[in-house]
Design a protein around this motif. Sequence first.
Motif, PDB file in Angstrom:
ATOM      1  N   GLY A 110       8.855  32.311  25.257  1.00 35.94           N
ATOM      2  CA  GLY A 110       7.776  31.610  26.032  1.00 35.94           C
ATOM      3  C   GLY A 110       7.979  31.466  27.113  1.00 35.94           C
ATOM      4  O   GLY A 110       7.347  31.977  28.142  1.00 35.94           O
ATOM      5  N   ILE A 111       8.445  30.963  28.407  1.00 34.81           N
ATOM      6  CA  ILE A 111       8.876  30.647  29.602  1.00 34.81           C
ATOM      7  C   ILE A 111       8.100  32.543  30.599  1.00 34.81           C
ATOM      8  O   ILE A 111       7.409  32.134  31.425  1.00 34.81           O
ATOM      9  CB  ILE A 111       9.325  30.123  30.108  1.00 34.81           C
ATOM     10  N   LEU A 112       9.166  33.163  29.830  1.00 33.82           N
ATOM     11  CA  LEU A 112       8.449  35.072  30.575  1.00 33.82           C
ATOM     12  C   LEU A 112       7.295  35.523  29.476  1.00 33.82           C
ATOM     13  O   LEU A 112       6.760  35.842  30.835  1.00 33.82           O
ATOM     14  CB  LEU A 112       9.580  35.400  29.854  1.00 33.82           C
ATOM     15  N   ALA A 113       6.797  34.223  28.355  1.00 34.06           N
ATOM     16  CA  ALA A 113       5.301  35.268  28.560  1.00 34.06           C
ATOM     17  C   ALA A 113       4.518  34.837  29.195  1.00 34.06           C
ATOM     18  O   ALA A 113       3.110  35.651  29.697  1.00 34.06           O
ATOM     19  CB  ALA A 113       5.140  35.131  27.014  1.00 34.06           C
ATOM     20  N   VAL A 114       4.291  33.249  29.258  1.00 34.89           N
ATOM     21  CA  VAL A 114       3.526  32.731  30.477  1.00 34.89           C
ATOM     22  C   VAL A 114       3.392  33.346  31.654  1.00 34.89           C
ATOM     23  O   VAL A 114       2.459  33.459  32.633  1.00 34.89           O
ATOM     24  CB  VAL A 114       3.966  31.038  29.992  1.00 34.89           C
ATOM     25  N   GLY A 115       4.370  33.409  32.159  1.00 36.43           N
ATOM     26  CA  GLY A 115       4.754  33.428  33.711  1.00 36.43           C
ATOM     27  C   GLY A 115       4.079  34.839  33.706  1.00 36.43           C
ATOM     28  O   GLY A 115       3.622  35.484  34.944  1.00 36.43           O
ATOM     29  N   LEU A 160       7.202  21.369  34.536  1.00 35.76           N
ATOM     30  CA  LEU A 160       7.234  20.883  33.104  1.00 35.76           C
ATOM     31  C   LEU A 160       8.246  21.948  31.926  1.00 35.76           C
ATOM     32  O   LEU A 160       9.002  21.524  31.208  1.00 35.76           O
ATOM     33  CB  LEU A 160       6.237  20.517  32.609  1.00 35.76           C
ATOM     34  N   ASN A 161       7.363  23.547  32.657  1.00 34.32           N
ATOM     35  CA  ASN A 161       7.766  24.396  31.601  1.00 34.32           C
ATOM     36  C   ASN A 161       9.427  25.156  31.859  1.00 34.32           C
ATOM     37  O   ASN A 161       9.863  25.133  30.916  1.00 34.32           O
ATOM     38  CB  ASN A 161       7.181  26.065  31.861  1.00 34.32           C
ATOM     39  N   ARG A 162       9.301  24.992  33.454  1.00 37.22           N
ATOM     40  CA  ARG A 162      10.634  24.952  34.348  1.00 37.22           C
ATOM     41  C   ARG A 162      11.874  24.175  33.612  1.00 37.22           C
ATOM     42  O   ARG A 162      13.182  24.764  32.775  1.00 37.22           O
ATOM     43  CB  ARG A 162      11.027  26.026  35.567  1.00 37.22           C
ATOM     44  N   ALA A 163      11.681  22.524  33.316  1.00 36.98           N
ATOM     45  CA  ALA A 163      12.224  21.616  33.085  1.00 36.98           C
ATOM     46  C   ALA A 163      12.912  22.340  32.074  1.00 36.98           C
ATOM     47  O   ALA A 163      14.022  21.564  31.160  1.00 36.98           O
ATOM     48  CB  ALA A 163      11.960  19.950  33.345  1.00 36.98           C
ATOM     49  N   LEU A 164      11.366  22.007  31.041  1.00 40.22           N
ATOM     50  CA  LEU A 164      12.323  22.024  29.693  1.00 40.22           C
ATOM     51  C   LEU A 164      12.780  23.134  28.801  1.00 40.22           C
ATOM     52  O   LEU A 164      13.712  23.523  28.249  1.00 40.22           O
ATOM     53  CB  LEU A 164      10.902  21.947  28.561  1.00 40.22           C
ATOM     54  N   PHE A 165      12.861  24.144  29.601  1.00 42.51           N
ATOM     55  CA  PHE A 165      13.429  25.727  29.168  1.00 42.51           C
ATOM     56  C   PHE A 165      14.639  25.760  29.847  1.00 42.51           C
ATOM     57  O   PHE A 165      15.529  25.963  29.196  1.00 42.51           O
ATOM     58  CB  PHE A 165      13.413  26.312  30.576  1.00 42.51           C
ATOM     59  N   ASN A 166      14.740  24.680  30.808  1.00 38.53           N
ATOM     60  CA  ASN A 166      16.286  24.269  31.320  1.00 38.53           C
ATOM     61  C   ASN A 166      17.045  23.526  29.994  1.00 38.53           C
ATOM     62  O   ASN A 166      18.518  23.504  30.673  1.00 38.53           O
ATOM     63  CB  ASN A 166      16.222  24.104  33.140  1.00 38.53           C
ATOM     64  N   ALA A 167      16.567  23.032  29.866  1.00 35.15           N
ATOM     65  CA  ALA A 167      17.167  21.522  28.765  1.00 35.15           C
ATOM     66  C   ALA A 167      17.435  22.062  27.619  1.00 35.15           C
ATOM     67  O   ALA A 167      18.722  21.795  27.447  1.00 35.15           O
ATOM     68  CB  ALA A 167      16.268  20.534  28.995  1.00 35.15           C
ATOM     69  N   ASN A 168      16.289  23.057  27.123  1.00 28.74           N
ATOM     70  CA  ASN A 168      17.098  23.718  25.287  1.00 28.74           C
ATOM     71  C   ASN A 168      15.664  24.331  25.645  1.00 28.74           C
ATOM     72  O   ASN A 168      14.459  24.799  25.604  1.00 28.74           O
ATOM     73  CB  ASN A 168      16.142  21.604  25.154  1.00 28.74           C
ATOM     74  N   PRO A 169      16.362  25.969  25.534  1.00 26.06           N
ATOM     75  CA  PRO A 169      14.956  26.898  25.375  1.00 26.06           C
ATOM     76  C   PRO A 169      14.291  26.704  24.617  1.00 26.06           C
ATOM     77  O   PRO A 169      13.062  27.143  24.040  1.00 26.06           O
ATOM     78  CB  PRO A 169      15.789  28.029  25.973  1.00 26.06           C
ATOM     79  N   MET A 175       6.708  24.047  22.843  1.00 22.86           N
ATOM     80  CA  MET A 175       6.371  23.079  23.071  1.00 22.86           C
ATOM     81  C   MET A 175       4.957  24.261  23.304  1.00 22.86           C
ATOM     82  O   MET A 175       4.117  23.677  23.121  1.00 22.86           O
ATOM     83  CB  MET A 175       6.307  23.038  24.458  1.00 22.86           C
ATOM     84  N   ILE A 176       5.344  25.450  23.747  1.00 25.44           N
ATOM     85  CA  ILE A 176       4.404  26.289  24.386  1.00 25.44           C
ATOM     86  C   ILE A 176       3.315  27.088  22.529  1.00 25.44           C
ATOM     87  O   ILE A 176       2.015  27.194  22.779  1.00 25.44           O
ATOM     88  CB  ILE A 176       4.754  27.992  24.604  1.00 25.44           C
ATOM     89  N   SER A 177       4.338  27.485  21.475  1.00 23.75           N
ATOM     90  CA  SER A 177       4.118  27.263  20.267  1.00 23.75           C
ATOM     91  C   SER A 177       3.187  26.157  20.044  1.00 23.75           C
ATOM     92  O   SER A 177       2.215  26.944  19.158  1.00 23.75           O
ATOM     93  CB  SER A 177       5.241  27.749  19.516  1.00 23.75           C
ATOM     94  N   ASN A 356      -0.098  33.053  13.609  1.00 16.40           N
ATOM     95  CA  ASN A 356       1.122  33.663  14.148  1.00 16.40           C
ATOM     96  C   ASN A 356       2.124  32.370  14.710  1.00 16.40           C
ATOM     97  O   ASN A 356       3.832  32.053  14.494  1.00 16.40           O
ATOM     98  CB  ASN A 356       1.608  35.034  15.188  1.00 16.40           C
ATOM     99  N   ARG A 357       1.773  31.483  15.532  1.00 13.99           N
ATOM    100  CA  ARG A 357       2.696  30.340  15.899  1.00 13.99           C
ATOM    101  C   ARG A 357       2.700  29.541  15.084  1.00 13.99           C
ATOM    102  O   ARG A 357       3.677  28.877  15.299  1.00 13.99           O
ATOM    103  CB  ARG A 357       2.124  30.188  17.337  1.00 13.99           C
TER     104      ARG A 357
END
Length: 426
Positions: A110-115, A160-169, A175-177, A356-357
């Motif tokens: 998700g985080i790479l899709a957003v970026g 927020l996106n990076r913190a969530l990904f680093n805590a738990n991908p 969250m994004i979905s 889909n989501r």
Amino acid sequence: MRVMYEALMSASRAHAKWEIEMSNNIVRNRKHLLILFIMMLPLIIPAIGHAANLPGFIGGKNAYGPSFYSPTMFYGSILVGVCAGLITGCIGAGGGFIITPALMSLGVKGILAVGTDQFHIFAKAIMGTVIHKKLGNVNVPLAIAFLVGSGIGVTAGGSLNRALFNANPVLSDFMISTVYVIMLGFLGVYSMIDFIKARKSGNQGDVHGEPTDMTPLAKKMQSINLAPMIKFDEDIVPGGRKISGWFVAFCGAVVGLAASIMGVGGGFLTFPMFVYGLGVSSFTTVGTDILQIIFTAGYSSIAQYAIYGYIFYTLAMGMLVGSLLGIQIGAATTKVVPGVYINGFYAVAITAGFVNRLFALPEKMVEMGYISMSTSTSSLLASIGTWIFFALVFIFAGWIIMAFIKGIPTLRAESAAAVSSEGGSH
């Protein structure tokens, strides 16, 4: 709720007009096409040899460990760009809403899709924007206040996106979905209702309008004297109007936060907040929105995602090329296809993104231990959601392309008639 939907659809159409203009500026300018070709060279050269051996520095799995990469993703990104472009060009609304869900369905985190989506928007903006044509409708104090707020919102959303990904991908994807489930579910339901109403009434065009007078909310906001006050729309309203810079900055923060979390341009929120909430004319809003898209997408994609390795340059370029092609075909198709059917397919495409989501959520919740369900069942649900999404979107794309091909004689006749009328007028 209905007013909110009307506002979002007006905003989505305004953003689509910007995308169509950007596409036309790139496609019809040789210098811009040359720049695009140069940007694509790192992808074209290795693809001639073997597509699977794309060098790591342009987005291979060696460079970006958080997400698996395969050539299928690259070819899929081109198709995603084409489909999003077809929706934008043909319907004049909301094609960008399907990009992040589509990339996630292709296996991108998700985080790479957003970026990646943010970087694709930024690349299109800097290549296609003809700023000097729009400076006449940009109110500088309004733009500055908005960009200050936007910078804060983008920083918060990216962090927020990076913190969530680093805590738990998995939590990051969840969250994004979830955000997309809420947004697309809301738009899908109302757009489907509108399609059914339009078909019953025989209305072949767009059923929405833009407010000509200020809303009660806008009047209330402008009545609050909270320094610093910003004056705007002097050329439209005698004496102009005034609004507190704090309210403008707040709107910028909301737009920046949403854009950096969802991976969209933010224009779908700028328009309703400015026109419906602050009472700014659509003329001034368009100019301000172009500046905010360049700033928001650029700052978000580079400062919040790219420098941390959360973009796929490969996929961004694939989407850019695909969307340019899709927008051109989609815009031409509007001349040969009744609007009511196009709006119907838009409702289906948005609903497909929602399904889909939604079907992807159980798998994420199982992985996090929030619900009890067999892994095979949750994986099956996610696969069903993916197949439904791509099947409906590709059916829409195929229908539009076929309509375009069948309408080529009509389009040629219209073009010849236009040329002859211009020749006769001289």
